[in-house]
Write an enzyme that holds these catalytic residues in place. Structure first.
Site, PDB file in Angstrom:
ATOM      1  N   ASP A 293     -19.208 -18.709  -1.237  1.00  0.00           N
ATOM      2  CA  ASP A 293     -18.692 -17.839  -0.188  1.00  0.00           C
ATOM      3  C   ASP A 293     -18.807 -16.394  -0.626  1.00  0.00           C
ATOM      4  O   ASP A 293     -19.538 -16.074  -1.559  1.00  0.00           O
ATOM      5  CB  ASP A 293     -17.279 -18.247   0.230  1.00  0.00           C
ATOM      6  CG  ASP A 293     -16.295 -18.144  -0.915  1.00  0.00           C
ATOM      7  OD1 ASP A 293     -16.607 -17.455  -1.906  1.00  0.00           O
ATOM      8  OD2 ASP A 293     -15.225 -18.750  -0.828  1.00  0.00           O
TER       9      ASP A 293
ATOM     10  N   LYS B  23       0.711 -20.567  -0.797  1.00  0.00           N
ATOM     11  CA  LYS B  23      -0.428 -21.220  -0.132  1.00  0.00           C
ATOM     12  C   LYS B  23      -1.159 -22.149  -1.103  1.00  0.00           C
ATOM     13  O   LYS B  23      -1.460 -23.297  -0.774  1.00  0.00           O
ATOM     14  CB  LYS B  23      -1.404 -20.146   0.382  1.00  0.00           C
ATOM     15  CG  LYS B  23      -2.792 -20.660   0.724  1.00  0.00           C
ATOM     16  CD  LYS B  23      -3.683 -19.567   1.271  1.00  0.00           C
ATOM     17  CE  LYS B  23      -4.607 -18.921   0.287  1.00  0.00           C
ATOM     18  NZ  LYS B  23      -5.715 -19.716  -0.237  1.00  0.00           N
ATOM     19  N   ASN B  24      -1.445 -21.631  -2.299  1.00  0.00           N
ATOM     20  CA  ASN B  24      -2.321 -22.385  -3.198  1.00  0.00           C
ATOM     21  C   ASN B  24      -1.625 -23.538  -3.904  1.00  0.00           C
ATOM     22  O   ASN B  24      -2.277 -24.346  -4.553  1.00  0.00           O
ATOM     23  CB  ASN B  24      -2.990 -21.432  -4.202  1.00  0.00           C
ATOM     24  CG  ASN B  24      -4.024 -20.562  -3.504  1.00  0.00           C
ATOM     25  OD1 ASN B  24      -4.420 -20.862  -2.371  1.00  0.00           O
ATOM     26  ND2 ASN B  24      -4.439 -19.490  -4.142  1.00  0.00           N
TER      27      ASN B  24
ATOM     28  N   ARG C  22     -11.362 -25.053   1.237  1.00  0.00           N
ATOM     29  CA  ARG C  22     -11.951 -25.630   0.028  1.00  0.00           C
ATOM     30  C   ARG C  22     -11.154 -26.843  -0.469  1.00  0.00           C
ATOM     31  O   ARG C  22     -11.351 -27.314  -1.581  1.00  0.00           O
ATOM     32  CB  ARG C  22     -12.034 -24.563  -1.064  1.00  0.00           C
ATOM     33  CG  ARG C  22     -12.880 -23.366  -0.663  1.00  0.00           C
ATOM     34  CD  ARG C  22     -13.175 -22.479  -1.831  1.00  0.00           C
ATOM     35  NE  ARG C  22     -14.028 -23.103  -2.817  1.00  0.00           N
ATOM     36  CZ  ARG C  22     -15.343 -23.212  -2.722  1.00  0.00           C
ATOM     37  NH1 ARG C  22     -15.990 -22.722  -1.688  1.00  0.00           N
ATOM     38  NH2 ARG C  22     -16.042 -23.804  -3.672  1.00  0.00           N
TER      39      ARG C  22
ATOM     40  N   VAL D  47     -13.242 -13.550 -13.357  1.00  0.00           N
ATOM     41  CA  VAL D  47     -13.085 -14.893 -12.772  1.00  0.00           C
ATOM     42  C   VAL D  47     -14.176 -15.181 -11.736  1.00  0.00           C
ATOM     43  O   VAL D  47     -14.787 -16.252 -11.747  1.00  0.00           O
ATOM     44  CB  VAL D  47     -11.676 -15.067 -12.166  1.00  0.00           C
ATOM     45  CG1 VAL D  47     -11.526 -16.449 -11.544  1.00  0.00           C
ATOM     46  CG2 VAL D  47     -10.612 -14.851 -13.242  1.00  0.00           C
TER      47      VAL D  47
ATOM     48  N   ASP E 173      -6.729 -12.644  -7.792  1.00  0.00           N
ATOM     49  CA  ASP E 173      -6.271 -12.375  -6.422  1.00  0.00           C
ATOM     50  C   ASP E 173      -5.390 -11.127  -6.324  1.00  0.00           C
ATOM     51  O   ASP E 173      -4.992 -10.735  -5.229  1.00  0.00           O
ATOM     52  CB  ASP E 173      -5.486 -13.579  -5.881  1.00  0.00           C
ATOM     53  CG  ASP E 173      -6.361 -14.805  -5.747  1.00  0.00           C
ATOM     54  OD1 ASP E 173      -7.513 -14.660  -5.321  1.00  0.00           O
ATOM     55  OD2 ASP E 173      -5.911 -15.906  -6.085  1.00  0.00           O
TER      56      ASP E 173
HETATM   57  C1  EPZ Z   1      -8.113 -21.143  -6.810  1.00  0.00           C
HETATM   58  O1  EPZ Z   1      -9.484 -21.304  -6.463  1.00  0.00           O
HETATM   59  C2  EPZ Z   1      -7.497 -20.377  -5.676  1.00  0.00           C
HETATM   60  N1  EPZ Z   1      -7.710 -21.107  -4.428  1.00  0.00           N
HETATM   61  C3  EPZ Z   1      -8.126 -18.991  -5.568  1.00  0.00           C
HETATM   62  O2  EPZ Z   1      -7.465 -18.264  -4.561  1.00  0.00           O
HETATM   63  C4  EPZ Z   1      -7.942 -18.271  -6.899  1.00  0.00           C
HETATM   64  O3  EPZ Z   1      -8.617 -17.030  -6.839  1.00  0.00           O
HETATM   65  C5  EPZ Z   1      -8.526 -19.106  -8.024  1.00  0.00           C
HETATM   66  O4  EPZ Z   1      -7.925 -20.430  -8.027  1.00  0.00           O
HETATM   67  C6  EPZ Z   1      -8.308 -18.498  -9.397  1.00  0.00           C
HETATM   68  O5  EPZ Z   1      -6.943 -18.328  -9.650  1.00  0.00           O
HETATM   69  C7  EPZ Z   1      -6.937 -22.131  -4.134  1.00  0.00           C
HETATM   70  O6  EPZ Z   1      -6.024 -22.493  -4.882  1.00  0.00           O
HETATM   71  C8  EPZ Z   1      -7.196 -22.792  -2.825  1.00  0.00           C
HETATM   72  P1  EPZ Z   1     -11.286 -21.949  -9.925  1.00  0.00           P
HETATM   73  P2  EPZ Z   1     -10.397 -22.339  -7.243  1.00  0.00           P
HETATM   74  O7  EPZ Z   1     -11.784 -23.341  -9.820  1.00  0.00           O
HETATM   75  O8  EPZ Z   1      -9.588 -23.517  -7.623  1.00  0.00           O
HETATM   76  C9  EPZ Z   1     -15.793 -21.292 -11.396  1.00  0.00           C
HETATM   77  C10 EPZ Z   1      -7.256 -17.215  -2.478  1.00  0.00           C
HETATM   78  O9  EPZ Z   1      -7.652 -16.166  -1.913  1.00  0.00           O
HETATM   79  N2  EPZ Z   1     -15.923 -22.749 -11.284  1.00  0.00           N
HETATM   80  O10 EPZ Z   1     -10.291 -21.618 -10.983  1.00  0.00           O
HETATM   81  O11 EPZ Z   1     -11.625 -22.542  -6.442  1.00  0.00           O
HETATM   82  C11 EPZ Z   1     -15.681 -20.637 -10.000  1.00  0.00           C
HETATM   83  O12 EPZ Z   1     -16.959 -20.437  -9.432  1.00  0.00           O
HETATM   84  C12 EPZ Z   1      -8.222 -17.975  -3.355  1.00  0.00           C
HETATM   85  O13 EPZ Z   1      -6.132 -17.678  -2.311  1.00  0.00           O
HETATM   86  C13 EPZ Z   1     -17.081 -23.372 -11.716  1.00  0.00           C
HETATM   87  O14 EPZ Z   1     -17.992 -22.722 -12.233  1.00  0.00           O
HETATM   88  O15 EPZ Z   1     -10.710 -21.460  -8.526  1.00  0.00           O
HETATM   89  C14 EPZ Z   1     -14.960 -19.352 -10.318  1.00  0.00           C
HETATM   90  O16 EPZ Z   1     -15.875 -18.392 -10.784  1.00  0.00           O
HETATM   91  C15 EPZ Z   1      -9.529 -17.266  -3.567  1.00  0.00           C
HETATM   92  N3  EPZ Z   1     -17.189 -24.733 -11.568  1.00  0.00           N
HETATM   93  C16 EPZ Z   1     -14.026 -19.752 -11.472  1.00  0.00           C
HETATM   94  O17 EPZ Z   1     -14.567 -20.965 -12.025  1.00  0.00           O
HETATM   95  C17 EPZ Z   1     -16.187 -25.491 -11.017  1.00  0.00           C
HETATM   96  O18 EPZ Z   1     -16.350 -26.724 -10.910  1.00  0.00           O
HETATM   97  C18 EPZ Z   1     -12.584 -19.983 -11.070  1.00  0.00           C
HETATM   98  O19 EPZ Z   1     -12.539 -20.986 -10.078  1.00  0.00           O
HETATM   99  C19 EPZ Z   1     -15.020 -24.854 -10.591  1.00  0.00           C
HETATM  100  C20 EPZ Z   1     -14.910 -23.480 -10.731  1.00  0.00           C
END
Ligand code: EPZ
Length: 432
Positions: free
Chosen positions: A114, A21-22, A90, A326, A304
């Site tokens: 969320d 998916k991702n 997202r 995370v 995840d």
């Molecule tokens: C991706 O989310 C995945 N989603 C998530 O899967 C997954 O849990 C996550 O990566 C970590 O592996 C998709 O690919 C659609 P991040 P993403 O940016 O890209 C903080 C699922 O169920 N952060 O690595 O949104 C954020 O708040 C989903 O399939 C900032 O602070 O993850 C989080 O605490 C859930 N500022 C952390 O970093 C930013 O600009 C990781 O987020 C961006 C992120």
């Protein structure tokens, strides 16, 4: 819609993992970088790809899906304003780069936090601004423009965010000159997106120590790519194979090299697995034992995976500890598990060794799980995708009947889950 599950049934057989998916949703956005056709094989039919299809069509893509093959072609950008989608995920913020490169302007919705945390996008926006994008926002939309085009830059991420890394890559492949991303996320899904982009004409290199190098090119072209198998599905199904002695689940298409950290965690709790040519078989001979797990960015234990793994820890002898580094709020689902009989306490202190951004901030991001505890079926509502899957696994382990409400959230990430689970022996029905 609901699932009705009668738990406690032995699960045996083969279950096939679909395309990730991702990775898929981001590859659909990558296809917007060219006016030629991109073909994605091993394409999963899930809610999130439907939502992203609508997004791409709104922008101007023609998307046709035939079985597990999707064809996307965007000869012209019809609309740079992503304003009227019927459903949200997202992904729209990732369209900023392709739109800025193709038409110099973009409008995408602001996404709120969320149920797993605030999920800001500051790292995305900082990166795009360093490439020359001008971005403002109100409470509904981001408004971006790049009147002089995007130009390569050296960007150091304050945290290796998956989405921000993808956003900067998608924006810089067509930017002028060279972009260097330090402290980039290096998840296998990102590597697979890079493979697609390279096929499409991009010049992208990987350095050591989380560095990604991109030399901007003038034009991208169409390509055909087979999407990597979904690691999160693989882990969810693996946990089913490990849930009872006597279960044995072959997770077809699970890839050892992308699951190394998970496989180590399985062995530490007393689970067993056999690596085969086209998958991995999970089973166990004896009882499970308690362990400690800390989630992290790749190559760490993925955030995840903690939800399905926690269900195994409720069945393990002793006291286990999970430190979630995370997301700040990813243990909300423990409440329903307690109602099923699990013994889980959640703490705001860091119960682990990894440096953690949530230290001392009062977020409930560590859990202690004492087991083994029998679980009993209840009625529960899905909070988010992975928590929903944890509840599914708990319901399959539990004695008696469980009703899982709000399963549209699970359908966002798992294709035809009930049919696939029935094929390995689960007693599960989908009810309107
Ligand atoms: C991706 O989310 C995945 N989603 C998530 O899967 C997954 O849990 C996550 O990566 C970590 O592996 C998709 O690919 C659609 P991040 P993403 O940016 O890209 C903080 C699922 O169920 N952060 O690595 O949104 C954020 O708040 C989903 O399939 C900032 O602070 O993850 C989080 O605490 C859930 N500022 C952390 O970093 C930013 O600009 C990781 O987020 C961006 C992120």
């Amino acid at each position: 819609m609901r699932f009705i599950i009668n738990g406690g049934k032995p699960l045996r057989g083969t279950i096939e993992v679909k395309g990730s998916k991702n990775a898929t949703t981001k590859m659909m956005i990558a296809s917007l970088l060219t006016d030629e056709e991109c073909v994605l094989e091993n394409f999963p039919s899930i809610g999130d790809t439907e939502i992203t299809k609508e997004l791409c069509e709104h922008i101007g893509a023609t998307v046709t899906i035939d079985g597990s093959t999707a064809r996307l072609c965007t000869p012209n950008i019809k609309s740079h304003r992503v304003t009227q989608l019927t459903r949200r995920n997202r992904i729209p913020i990732l369209a900023l780069g392709p739109l800025l490169n193709r038409v110099g302007k973009a409008e995408v919705p602001v996404l709120g936090g969320d149920k797993i945390g605030a999920r800001p996008v500051d790292i995305h926006l900082d990166g795009l601004k360093q490439l020359g994008a001008e971005i403002t926002h109100d409470d509904k939309f981001f408004y971006a423009s790049a009147p002089n085009g995007l130009t390569g830059a050296t960007i150091t991420l304050r945290y290796p965010s998956v989405g921000a890394t993808e956003n900067i890559i998608l924006a810089s492949v067509l930017a002028k000159g060279r972009t260097v991303i330090h402290n980039a996320a290096v998840e296998p899904e990102i590597m697979d997106i890079i493979l697609l982009l390279q096929k499409m004409g991009a010049i992208i290199g990987l350095g050591s120590d989380r560095t990604i190098y991109i030399e901007g090119v003038k034009k991208m072209h169409g390509a055909r790519h087979r999407i990597l198998p979904d690691r999160n599905e693989a882990v969810s199904f693996a946990c089913l194979g490990l849930a009872f002695p006597g279960n044995e689940v072959t997770v077809k298409n699970a890839v050892q090299k992308d699951l190394i950290t998970f496989l180590n965690a399985v062995r530490k709790i007393g689970g067993e697995y056999r690596i085969e040519d086209d998958g991995i078989t999970f089973f166990r001979k004896d009882g499970l034992v308690a362990s400690e797990v800390e989630t992290d960015t790749h190559p760490g234990f993925m955030t995840d995976w903690q939800q399905p793994f926690l269900i195994l820890l409720t069945q393990a002898v002793g006291t286990s500890v999970i430190h979630e580094t995370v997301y700040e709020d990813r243990f909300g689902y423990a409440e329903e598990l307690r109602a099923m009989g699990a013994n889980i306490a959640v703490f705001s202190k860091c119960l682990g060794e990894l440096p953690c951004r949530y230290n001392g901030q009062g977020h409930p991001h560590s859990a202690i799980v004492s087991g083994p505890t029998p679980l009993t079926g209840i009625t529960l509502k899905v909070r988010d995708l992975r928590a929903g899957m944890a509840h599914m696994i708990a319901a399959l382990v539990a004695e008696g009947e469980s009703t899982i409400e709000g399963i549209e959230e699970i359908d966002r990430g798992y294709e035809d889950l009930d049919t696939r689970l029935r094929a390995i022996g689960a007693d599960i029905r989908r009810v309107d």
